[in-house]
Design a protein around this motif. Sequence first.
Motif, PDB file in Angstrom:
ATOM      1  N   LEU A   5      -6.023  -7.434 -20.391  1.00  0.00           N
ATOM      2  CA  LEU A   5      -5.876  -7.095 -18.972  1.00  0.00           C
ATOM      3  C   LEU A   5      -6.358  -5.688 -18.629  1.00  0.00           C
ATOM      4  O   LEU A   5      -6.197  -5.241 -17.494  1.00  0.00           O
ATOM      5  CB  LEU A   5      -4.418  -7.257 -18.547  1.00  0.00           C
ATOM      6  N   GLU A   6      -6.969  -4.980 -19.581  1.00  0.00           N
ATOM      7  CA  GLU A   6      -7.417  -3.614 -19.322  1.00  0.00           C
ATOM      8  C   GLU A   6      -8.340  -3.516 -18.117  1.00  0.00           C
ATOM      9  O   GLU A   6      -8.277  -2.566 -17.349  1.00  0.00           O
ATOM     10  CB  GLU A   6      -8.129  -3.042 -20.554  1.00  0.00           C
ATOM     11  N   PHE A   7      -9.210  -4.505 -17.942  1.00  0.00           N
ATOM     12  CA  PHE A   7     -10.166  -4.469 -16.835  1.00  0.00           C
ATOM     13  C   PHE A   7      -9.476  -4.406 -15.479  1.00  0.00           C
ATOM     14  O   PHE A   7     -10.038  -3.940 -14.496  1.00  0.00           O
ATOM     15  CB  PHE A   7     -11.096  -5.689 -16.878  1.00  0.00           C
ATOM     16  N   MET A   8      -8.225  -4.854 -15.413  1.00  0.00           N
ATOM     17  CA  MET A   8      -7.512  -4.886 -14.129  1.00  0.00           C
ATOM     18  C   MET A   8      -7.177  -3.499 -13.616  1.00  0.00           C
ATOM     19  O   MET A   8      -6.907  -3.326 -12.437  1.00  0.00           O
ATOM     20  CB  MET A   8      -6.220  -5.690 -14.262  1.00  0.00           C
ATOM     21  N   PHE A   9      -7.167  -2.507 -14.483  1.00  0.00           N
ATOM     22  CA  PHE A   9      -6.744  -1.184 -14.060  1.00  0.00           C
ATOM     23  C   PHE A   9      -7.865  -0.381 -13.421  1.00  0.00           C
ATOM     24  O   PHE A   9      -7.692   0.788 -13.108  1.00  0.00           O
ATOM     25  CB  PHE A   9      -6.098  -0.435 -15.240  1.00  0.00           C
ATOM     26  N   GLU A  10      -8.991  -1.013 -13.195  1.00  0.00           N
ATOM     27  CA  GLU A  10     -10.066  -0.392 -12.434  1.00  0.00           C
ATOM     28  C   GLU A  10      -9.837  -0.739 -10.963  1.00  0.00           C
ATOM     29  O   GLU A  10      -9.159  -1.708 -10.637  1.00  0.00           O
ATOM     30  CB  GLU A  10     -11.415  -0.920 -12.918  1.00  0.00           C
ATOM     31  N   LYS A  11     -10.426   0.027 -10.064  1.00  0.00           N
ATOM     32  CA  LYS A  11     -10.169  -0.124  -8.629  1.00  0.00           C
ATOM     33  C   LYS A  11     -10.570  -1.495  -8.072  1.00  0.00           C
ATOM     34  O   LYS A  11      -9.776  -2.146  -7.404  1.00  0.00           O
ATOM     35  CB  LYS A  11     -10.904   0.980  -7.869  1.00  0.00           C
ATOM     36  N   SER A  12     -11.791  -1.933  -8.326  1.00  0.00           N
ATOM     37  CA  SER A  12     -12.263  -3.204  -7.758  1.00  0.00           C
ATOM     38  C   SER A  12     -11.431  -4.408  -8.191  1.00  0.00           C
ATOM     39  O   SER A  12     -11.040  -5.216  -7.345  1.00  0.00           O
ATOM     40  CB  SER A  12     -13.733  -3.446  -8.100  1.00  0.00           C
ATOM     41  N   PRO A  13     -11.154  -4.570  -9.485  1.00  0.00           N
ATOM     42  CA  PRO A  13     -10.365  -5.748  -9.879  1.00  0.00           C
ATOM     43  C   PRO A  13      -8.995  -5.814  -9.209  1.00  0.00           C
ATOM     44  O   PRO A  13      -8.571  -6.879  -8.774  1.00  0.00           O
ATOM     45  CB  PRO A  13     -10.243  -5.601 -11.398  1.00  0.00           C
ATOM     46  N   ILE A  14      -8.314  -4.698  -9.093  1.00  0.00           N
ATOM     47  CA  ILE A  14      -6.993  -4.717  -8.453  1.00  0.00           C
ATOM     48  C   ILE A  14      -7.126  -5.093  -6.982  1.00  0.00           C
ATOM     49  O   ILE A  14      -6.374  -5.915  -6.469  1.00  0.00           O
ATOM     50  CB  ILE A  14      -6.261  -3.370  -8.629  1.00  0.00           C
ATOM     51  N   ARG A  15      -8.105  -4.495  -6.290  1.00  0.00           N
ATOM     52  CA  ARG A  15      -8.320  -4.830  -4.873  1.00  0.00           C
ATOM     53  C   ARG A  15      -8.627  -6.303  -4.699  1.00  0.00           C
ATOM     54  O   ARG A  15      -8.097  -6.963  -3.810  1.00  0.00           O
ATOM     55  CB  ARG A  15      -9.488  -3.987  -4.326  1.00  0.00           C
ATOM     56  N   ILE A  16      -9.489  -6.828  -5.545  1.00  0.00           N
ATOM     57  CA  ILE A  16      -9.859  -8.243  -5.464  1.00  0.00           C
ATOM     58  C   ILE A  16      -8.664  -9.127  -5.790  1.00  0.00           C
ATOM     59  O   ILE A  16      -8.362 -10.072  -5.066  1.00  0.00           O
ATOM     60  CB  ILE A  16     -11.066  -8.540  -6.379  1.00  0.00           C
ATOM     61  N   PHE A  17      -7.950  -8.796  -6.867  1.00  0.00           N
ATOM     62  CA  PHE A  17      -6.807  -9.612  -7.284  1.00  0.00           C
ATOM     63  C   PHE A  17      -5.734  -9.666  -6.205  1.00  0.00           C
ATOM     64  O   PHE A  17      -5.210 -10.735  -5.894  1.00  0.00           O
ATOM     65  CB  PHE A  17      -6.226  -9.065  -8.594  1.00  0.00           C
ATOM     66  N   LEU A  18      -5.420  -8.517  -5.620  1.00  0.00           N
ATOM     67  CA  LEU A  18      -4.373  -8.482  -4.587  1.00  0.00           C
ATOM     68  C   LEU A  18      -4.814  -9.146  -3.288  1.00  0.00           C
ATOM     69  O   LEU A  18      -3.990  -9.464  -2.444  1.00  0.00           O
ATOM     70  CB  LEU A  18      -3.913  -7.044  -4.331  1.00  0.00           C
ATOM     71  N   SER A  19      -6.113  -9.373  -3.143  1.00  0.00           N
ATOM     72  CA  SER A  19      -6.622 -10.028  -1.933  1.00  0.00           C
ATOM     73  C   SER A  19      -6.579 -11.553  -2.024  1.00  0.00           C
ATOM     74  O   SER A  19      -6.723 -12.238  -1.017  1.00  0.00           O
ATOM     75  CB  SER A  19      -8.062  -9.595  -1.670  1.00  0.00           C
ATOM     76  N   ILE A  20      -6.381 -12.084  -3.223  1.00  0.00           N
ATOM     77  CA  ILE A  20      -6.370 -13.543  -3.383  1.00  0.00           C
ATOM     78  C   ILE A  20      -5.062 -14.098  -2.821  1.00  0.00           C
ATOM     79  O   ILE A  20      -3.974 -13.734  -3.234  1.00  0.00           O
ATOM     80  CB  ILE A  20      -6.507 -13.951  -4.867  1.00  0.00           C
ATOM     81  N   ASP A  21      -5.175 -14.966  -1.832  1.00  0.00           N
ATOM     82  CA  ASP A  21      -4.027 -15.678  -1.276  1.00  0.00           C
ATOM     83  C   ASP A  21      -4.533 -16.966  -0.638  1.00  0.00           C
ATOM     84  O   ASP A  21      -5.674 -17.360  -0.836  1.00  0.00           O
ATOM     85  CB  ASP A  21      -3.242 -14.795  -0.291  1.00  0.00           C
ATOM     86  N   LYS A  22      -3.683 -17.624   0.155  1.00  0.00           N
ATOM     87  CA  LYS A  22      -4.061 -18.927   0.726  1.00  0.00           C
ATOM     88  C   LYS A  22      -5.257 -18.837   1.666  1.00  0.00           C
ATOM     89  O   LYS A  22      -6.053 -19.759   1.758  1.00  0.00           O
ATOM     90  CB  LYS A  22      -2.869 -19.549   1.441  1.00  0.00           C
ATOM     91  N   GLU A  23      -5.397 -17.721   2.387  1.00  0.00           N
ATOM     92  CA  GLU A  23      -6.520 -17.568   3.315  1.00  0.00           C
ATOM     93  C   GLU A  23      -7.766 -17.022   2.617  1.00  0.00           C
ATOM     94  O   GLU A  23      -8.878 -17.230   3.062  1.00  0.00           O
ATOM     95  CB  GLU A  23      -6.158 -16.632   4.475  1.00  0.00           C
ATOM     96  N   ASN A  24      -7.578 -16.283   1.564  1.00  0.00           N
ATOM     97  CA  ASN A  24      -8.683 -15.635   0.851  1.00  0.00           C
ATOM     98  C   ASN A  24      -8.816 -16.254  -0.530  1.00  0.00           C
ATOM     99  O   ASN A  24      -8.446 -15.663  -1.534  1.00  0.00           O
ATOM    100  CB  ASN A  24      -8.439 -14.126   0.728  1.00  0.00           C
ATOM    101  N   ASN A  25      -9.326 -17.478  -0.554  1.00  0.00           N
ATOM    102  CA  ASN A  25      -9.368 -18.191  -1.824  1.00  0.00           C
ATOM    103  C   ASN A  25     -10.770 -18.673  -2.204  1.00  0.00           C
ATOM    104  O   ASN A  25     -10.922 -19.634  -2.930  1.00  0.00           O
ATOM    105  CB  ASN A  25      -8.367 -19.349  -1.821  1.00  0.00           C
ATOM    106  N   PHE A  26     -11.784 -17.977  -1.705  1.00  0.00           N
ATOM    107  CA  PHE A  26     -13.168 -18.245  -2.082  1.00  0.00           C
ATOM    108  C   PHE A  26     -13.837 -16.912  -2.405  1.00  0.00           C
ATOM    109  O   PHE A  26     -13.540 -15.896  -1.770  1.00  0.00           O
ATOM    110  CB  PHE A  26     -13.938 -18.927  -0.945  1.00  0.00           C
ATOM    111  N   ALA A  27     -14.760 -16.916  -3.354  1.00  0.00           N
ATOM    112  CA  ALA A  27     -15.442 -15.687  -3.760  1.00  0.00           C
ATOM    113  C   ALA A  27     -16.167 -15.032  -2.583  1.00  0.00           C
ATOM    114  O   ALA A  27     -16.150 -13.806  -2.446  1.00  0.00           O
ATOM    115  CB  ALA A  27     -16.416 -15.970  -4.897  1.00  0.00           C
ATOM    116  N   THR A  28     -16.770 -15.843  -1.718  1.00  0.00           N
ATOM    117  CA  THR A  28     -17.514 -15.267  -0.589  1.00  0.00           C
ATOM    118  C   THR A  28     -16.583 -14.518   0.369  1.00  0.00           C
ATOM    119  O   THR A  28     -16.942 -13.463   0.880  1.00  0.00           O
ATOM    120  CB  THR A  28     -18.279 -16.350   0.200  1.00  0.00           C
ATOM    121  N   ILE A  29     -15.399 -15.042   0.586  1.00  0.00           N
ATOM    122  CA  ILE A  29     -14.428 -14.373   1.458  1.00  0.00           C
ATOM    123  C   ILE A  29     -13.970 -13.069   0.815  1.00  0.00           C
ATOM    124  O   ILE A  29     -13.875 -12.034   1.481  1.00  0.00           O
ATOM    125  CB  ILE A  29     -13.220 -15.295   1.747  1.00  0.00           C
ATOM    126  N   LEU A  30     -13.687 -13.100  -0.492  1.00  0.00           N
ATOM    127  CA  LEU A  30     -13.254 -11.887  -1.194  1.00  0.00           C
ATOM    128  C   LEU A  30     -14.351 -10.825  -1.195  1.00  0.00           C
ATOM    129  O   LEU A  30     -14.068  -9.630  -1.128  1.00  0.00           O
ATOM    130  CB  LEU A  30     -12.841 -12.218  -2.631  1.00  0.00           C
TER     131      LEU A  30
END
Length: 95
Positions: A5-30
């Motif tokens: 999980l080391e890669f998660m501690f970079e800025k982009s992965p955390i922002r992307i991960f926290l953005s995943i939800d029911k409305e934001n569930n496609f790569a293009t939306i993220l």
Amino acid sequence: MIKDLEFMFEKSPIRIFLSIDKENNFATILTKKTDSTFSNVCKILKNFEDAGLIKIEKNNKSRTNRLELTEKGKKVRNILLRLKEAMEEWIIKIQ
């Protein structure tokens, strides 16, 4: 475990991960929501999938992949959200 999980501690992965939800569930939306490139988002999502945090449902007809947090992913997301909230409270207190 932590090595995976080391890669998660970079800025982009955390922002992307926290953005995943029911409305934001496609790569293009993220990509739009996080102001990242599509290729970067896809690479990060693959890392999330490899770590067991998300499930990527492939739809060959529409060529889109729906994202869903796994149980592990939901737990990690809740921990990160609580940490973010605690840090925001701490920052407000020290200002």
